[in-house]
Write a protein that holds these residues in place. Sequence first.
Motif, PDB file in Angstrom:
ATOM      1  N   TRP A   6       0.829  -1.207   0.000  1.00 33.87           N
ATOM      2  CA  TRP A   6       0.000   0.000   0.000  1.00 33.87           C
ATOM      3  C   TRP A   6       0.857   1.247   0.000  1.00 33.87           C
ATOM      4  CZ3 TRP A   6      -4.627   0.322  -1.564  1.00 33.87           C
ATOM      5  CH2 TRP A   6      -5.520  -0.742  -1.389  1.00 33.87           C
ATOM      6  N   ALA A   7       1.962   1.187   0.776  1.00 36.10           N
ATOM      7  CA  ALA A   7       2.851   2.362   0.848  1.00 36.10           C
ATOM      8  C   ALA A   7       3.399   2.679  -0.536  1.00 36.10           C
ATOM      9  CB  ALA A   7       3.991   2.092   1.832  1.00 36.10           C
ATOM     10  N   ILE A   8       3.814   1.623  -1.274  1.00 37.07           N
ATOM     11  CA  ILE A   8       4.371   1.837  -2.615  1.00 37.07           C
ATOM     12  C   ILE A   8       3.301   2.420  -3.538  1.00 37.07           C
ATOM     13  CG2 ILE A   8       5.232   0.619  -4.679  1.00 37.07           C
ATOM     14  CD1 ILE A   8       6.696  -1.257  -2.629  1.00 37.07           C
ATOM     15  N   LEU A   9       2.075   1.853  -3.413  1.00 36.09           N
ATOM     16  CA  LEU A   9       0.981   2.328  -4.260  1.00 36.09           C
ATOM     17  C   LEU A   9       0.696   3.810  -3.998  1.00 36.09           C
ATOM     18  CD1 LEU A   9      -0.998   1.034  -6.331  1.00 36.09           C
ATOM     19  CD2 LEU A   9      -2.667   1.016  -4.481  1.00 36.09           C
ATOM     20  N   LEU A  10       0.656   4.171  -2.692  1.00 32.05           N
ATOM     21  CA  LEU A  10       0.391   5.564  -2.338  1.00 32.05           C
ATOM     22  C   LEU A  10       1.507   6.469  -2.838  1.00 32.05           C
ATOM     23  CD1 LEU A  10      -0.998   5.158   1.275  1.00 32.05           C
ATOM     24  CD2 LEU A  10      -2.225   6.059  -0.701  1.00 32.05           C
ATOM     25  N   LEU A  11       2.749   6.015  -2.678  1.00 31.86           N
ATOM     26  CA  LEU A  11       3.899   6.793  -3.120  1.00 31.86           C
ATOM     27  C   LEU A  11       3.825   7.037  -4.625  1.00 31.86           C
ATOM     28  CD1 LEU A  11       6.655   7.999  -2.178  1.00 31.86           C
ATOM     29  CD2 LEU A  11       7.690   5.867  -2.943  1.00 31.86           C
ATOM     30  N   CYS A  12       3.460   5.965  -5.361  1.00 27.81           N
ATOM     31  CA  CYS A  12       3.374   6.098  -6.813  1.00 27.81           C
ATOM     32  C   CYS A  12       2.273   7.075  -7.193  1.00 27.81           C
ATOM     33  CB  CYS A  12       3.112   4.748  -7.475  1.00 27.81           C
ATOM     34  SG  CYS A  12       4.509   3.646  -7.257  1.00 27.81           S
ATOM     35  N   ALA A  13       1.156   7.011  -6.450  1.00 26.32           N
ATOM     36  CA  ALA A  13       0.045   7.899  -6.763  1.00 26.32           C
ATOM     37  C   ALA A  13       0.493   9.338  -6.558  1.00 26.32           C
ATOM     38  CB  ALA A  13      -1.144   7.581  -5.876  1.00 26.32           C
ATOM     39  N   TRP A  14       1.313   9.566  -5.532  1.00 25.87           N
ATOM     40  CA  TRP A  14       1.817  10.912  -5.291  1.00 25.87           C
ATOM     41  C   TRP A  14       2.898  11.270  -6.306  1.00 25.87           C
ATOM     42  CZ3 TRP A  14       6.889  12.131  -4.098  1.00 25.87           C
ATOM     43  CH2 TRP A  14       7.114  13.478  -3.849  1.00 25.87           C
ATOM     44  N   ALA A  15       3.727  10.271  -6.610  1.00 17.92           N
ATOM     45  CA  ALA A  15       4.930  10.569  -7.392  1.00 17.92           C
ATOM     46  C   ALA A  15       4.663  10.733  -8.877  1.00 17.92           C
ATOM     47  CB  ALA A  15       5.979   9.473  -7.186  1.00 17.92           C
ATOM     48  N   ALA A  16       3.533  10.310  -9.375  1.00 16.40           N
ATOM     49  CA  ALA A  16       3.324  10.372 -10.815  1.00 16.40           C
ATOM     50  C   ALA A  16       1.950  10.940 -11.141  1.00 16.40           C
ATOM     51  CB  ALA A  16       3.487   8.979 -11.408  1.00 16.40           C
ATOM     52  N   PRO A  17       1.739  12.241 -10.815  1.00 16.83           N
ATOM     53  CA  PRO A  17       0.393  12.789 -10.974  1.00 16.83           C
ATOM     54  C   PRO A  17      -0.102  12.805 -12.415  1.00 16.83           C
ATOM     55  CG  PRO A  17       1.971  14.522 -10.432  1.00 16.83           C
ATOM     56  CD  PRO A  17       2.692  13.233 -10.291  1.00 16.83           C
ATOM     57  N   VAL A  18       0.779  12.999 -13.372  1.00 14.63           N
ATOM     58  CA  VAL A  18       0.340  13.073 -14.768  1.00 14.63           C
ATOM     59  C   VAL A  18       0.434  11.710 -15.433  1.00 14.63           C
ATOM     60  CG1 VAL A  18       0.846  14.047 -17.036  1.00 14.63           C
ATOM     61  CG2 VAL A  18       0.973  15.478 -14.999  1.00 14.63           C
ATOM     62  N   LEU A  19       1.585  11.098 -15.315  1.00 17.83           N
ATOM     63  CA  LEU A  19       1.829   9.899 -16.105  1.00 17.83           C
ATOM     64  C   LEU A  19       1.123   8.671 -15.541  1.00 17.83           C
ATOM     65  CD1 LEU A  19       5.528  10.512 -17.149  1.00 17.83           C
ATOM     66  CD2 LEU A  19       3.447  11.018 -18.377  1.00 17.83           C
ATOM     67  N   ALA A  20       0.666   8.742 -14.281  1.00 16.89           N
ATOM     68  CA  ALA A  20      -0.080   7.600 -13.742  1.00 16.89           C
ATOM     69  C   ALA A  20      -1.573   7.886 -13.720  1.00 16.89           C
ATOM     70  CB  ALA A  20       0.410   7.284 -12.337  1.00 16.89           C
ATOM     71  N   ALA A  21      -1.959   9.032 -14.249  1.00 17.03           N
ATOM     72  CA  ALA A  21      -3.369   9.411 -14.177  1.00 17.03           C
ATOM     73  C   ALA A  21      -4.218   8.567 -15.128  1.00 17.03           C
ATOM     74  CB  ALA A  21      -3.519  10.882 -14.542  1.00 17.03           C
ATOM     75  N   ASN A 165      10.675  12.069 -18.849  1.00 14.68           N
ATOM     76  CA  ASN A 165      12.134  12.126 -18.810  1.00 14.68           C
ATOM     77  C   ASN A 165      12.678  10.812 -19.347  1.00 14.68           C
ATOM     78  OD1 ASN A 165      13.250  14.645 -17.210  1.00 14.68           O
ATOM     79  ND2 ASN A 165      11.290  14.056 -16.301  1.00 14.68           N
ATOM     80  N   LEU A 166      13.252  10.851 -20.538  1.00 13.53           N
ATOM     81  CA  LEU A 166      13.635   9.598 -21.215  1.00 13.53           C
ATOM     82  C   LEU A 166      14.684   8.796 -20.461  1.00 13.53           C
ATOM     83  CD1 LEU A 166      13.800  10.632 -24.958  1.00 13.53           C
ATOM     84  CD2 LEU A 166      12.252   8.975 -23.919  1.00 13.53           C
ATOM     85  N   ASP A 167      15.513   9.485 -19.664  1.00 20.80           N
ATOM     86  CA  ASP A 167      16.562   8.748 -18.951  1.00 20.80           C
ATOM     87  C   ASP A 167      16.171   8.411 -17.513  1.00 20.80           C
ATOM     88  OD1 ASP A 167      16.610  11.499 -18.739  1.00 20.80           O
ATOM     89  OD2 ASP A 167      18.782  11.694 -18.755  1.00 20.80           O
ATOM     90  N   TRP A 168      15.037   8.963 -16.996  1.00 22.47           N
ATOM     91  CA  TRP A 168      14.666   8.672 -15.602  1.00 22.47           C
ATOM     92  C   TRP A 168      13.244   8.182 -15.412  1.00 22.47           C
ATOM     93  CZ3 TRP A 168      18.382   7.993 -12.337  1.00 22.47           C
ATOM     94  CH2 TRP A 168      19.577   8.703 -12.481  1.00 22.47           C
ATOM     95  N   PHE A 169      12.314   8.807 -16.068  1.00 20.83           N
ATOM     96  CA  PHE A 169      10.924   8.384 -15.862  1.00 20.83           C
ATOM     97  C   PHE A 169      10.068   8.851 -17.026  1.00 20.83           C
ATOM     98  CE2 PHE A 169       6.593   8.653 -14.307  1.00 20.83           C
ATOM     99  CZ  PHE A 169       6.454   7.389 -13.757  1.00 20.83           C
ATOM    100  N   THR A 170       9.563   7.876 -17.775  1.00 21.54           N
ATOM    101  CA  THR A 170       8.709   8.217 -18.916  1.00 21.54           C
ATOM    102  C   THR A 170       7.256   7.811 -18.699  1.00 21.54           C
ATOM    103  OG1 THR A 170       9.232   6.073 -19.867  1.00 21.54           O
ATOM    104  CG2 THR A 170      10.523   7.960 -20.658  1.00 21.54           C
ATOM    105  N   GLY A 171       7.040   6.888 -17.756  1.00 20.63           N
ATOM    106  CA  GLY A 171       5.705   6.323 -17.621  1.00 20.63           C
ATOM    107  C   GLY A 171       5.453   5.215 -18.629  1.00 20.63           C
ATOM    108  N   PHE A 172       6.418   4.940 -19.512  1.00 20.35           N
ATOM    109  CA  PHE A 172       6.239   3.873 -20.509  1.00 20.35           C
ATOM    110  C   PHE A 172       6.491   2.491 -19.908  1.00 20.35           C
ATOM    111  CE2 PHE A 172       8.042   7.064 -23.830  1.00 20.35           C
ATOM    112  CZ  PHE A 172       6.794   7.629 -24.011  1.00 20.35           C
ATOM    113  N   TYR A 173       7.332   2.437 -18.882  1.00 21.57           N
ATOM    114  CA  TYR A 173       7.818   1.127 -18.404  1.00 21.57           C
ATOM    115  C   TYR A 173       7.555   0.920 -16.915  1.00 21.57           C
ATOM    116  CZ  TYR A 173      10.501   2.401 -22.573  1.00 21.57           C
ATOM    117  OH  TYR A 173      10.871   2.860 -23.824  1.00 21.57           O
ATOM    118  N   GLY A 174       6.394   1.353 -16.429  1.00 24.89           N
ATOM    119  CA  GLY A 174       6.094   1.177 -15.019  1.00 24.89           C
ATOM    120  C   GLY A 174       6.302   2.455 -14.238  1.00 24.89           C
ATOM    121  N   ALA A 175       6.127   2.361 -12.909  1.00 23.29           N
ATOM    122  CA  ALA A 175       6.059   3.564 -12.079  1.00 23.29           C
ATOM    123  C   ALA A 175       7.347   3.874 -11.334  1.00 23.29           C
ATOM    124  CB  ALA A 175       4.919   3.397 -11.073  1.00 23.29           C
TER     125      ALA A 175
END
Length: 453
Positions: A6-21, A165-175
């Motif tokens: 749950w902690a990871i899920l909550l963190l991801c929800a906070w950490a990726a407001p656009v790409l996880a929407a 961010n192509l080298d750090w976080f794109t939302g293409f390959y998970g959270a």
Amino acid sequence: MTRAGWAILLLCAWAAPVLAAAPTAMVIKGTVVTPDAVIPGGWVAIDHGKIISITAAKPALAAARTLETTDIIFPGFVDLHNHPLYNIYPRWTPSHAYHNRYEWRGDEAYLKAIANPHRPMAPGHFCDIDRFVELKELLGGTTTMVGISQPRDTDISCIAGLARNLDWFTGFYGAKVGPERVVNVLGVQPDDVKYAPASLAESLKKGDADLLVIHIAEGQRSDPKTRAEFAELEKQGWLTSRTAVIHGVALTRADFAKMHAAGATLVWSPRSNMELYKETANVADAAAEKVAIALAPDWSPTGSTNMLAELKFAKQVNDGQFKGLFTAKQLFEMASAVPARTARIDDKVGALKPGLYADLFLLHGDAAAPYDALLKASPGDVTLTLVNGVPVSGQGGYLKTLGVAQIEETTLCKAQVAINTAAAGGNLAETSARLGKALTEQGVSLAPVAECD
Ligand SMILES: [Zn+2]
């Protein structure tokens, strides 16, 4: 689910407001710039963050919000060469031309204006810097970028999925925020090679990485150190079809022939080149050898604040030094389709096509000549930017029509622009105030968020 889960899920929800929407459906009317045709008064239908159709007539899409405009709809830019953490510094104008990049990086004037203030800023204010520089790109239509570097011992989880961010976080390959499929190596000098990933040549050959972006031959043609770098790139086994050579100012036609044979791309940053060396890459030779050419701003201090400004500069150089070699459409493609192909993400972004992510922007301008309008535009003409189908900035009225509830209004190049503060994970005015205060303590000031002419 476990508590940790749950902690990871909550963190991801906070950490990726656009790409996880999971954004709502929408249909947008405008002049749609697709790879095959420009569709005046066309419709782009978007659902679950992706383009589902592009049509001449209004599509039926259940529960979709409708935005009707007379603007031009472009795919978001893909920026393959930037140093975003430095884009908080104002323009730095060198007093003379340098022979190579190593010269100015050791120059007292550069150390005082940028390098010394940056040392405490980068780790101390990482999240504010990240938000400011990503918004700076997004307000100018760039939705995919590269080059945020991780300051030592800094938590970078706030690379939140605002822009991709192509080298750090794109939302293409998970959270997970962490190294992705584009590898950034500064150059081929011994200090740079030392920090390159082990077996880089092998992973490029096998396709374990999609792209290496690397500075090569950034300096004057007459400079031996600059000239020697291309041979060093070959010697390392790093000249491949998964290589983007950044700058290439001193490359010869024979070097471009080798790049074409390898399938490598040139990333052209004319403004920074002219500012630092009074020379830029011979893109006429590169084009004659059929090398793919992408365009990118490099960074704000000597390059451009964003892709729109770099496009304007590239047009000037194209019309002058290169006698109109490239059409306005080709310059646009250097900022969109070409870099997307180079990074092997053209099945995801870089064009307006059904099935691709809804990463796009709307531009107020002459819809009868969309590419010319683009090359004249400033960030004040960008009326909407979407990433993953989420409106992140644009005219306040457009954001409200598309259901954005939390809005910060600001003035940008004399236009009223709004920012989706929930998507941005904060407020631009407050972010700028914190950064401005910290930079003042370092004896410098905060750069503007946009260039307007
Ligand atoms: Zn650079």
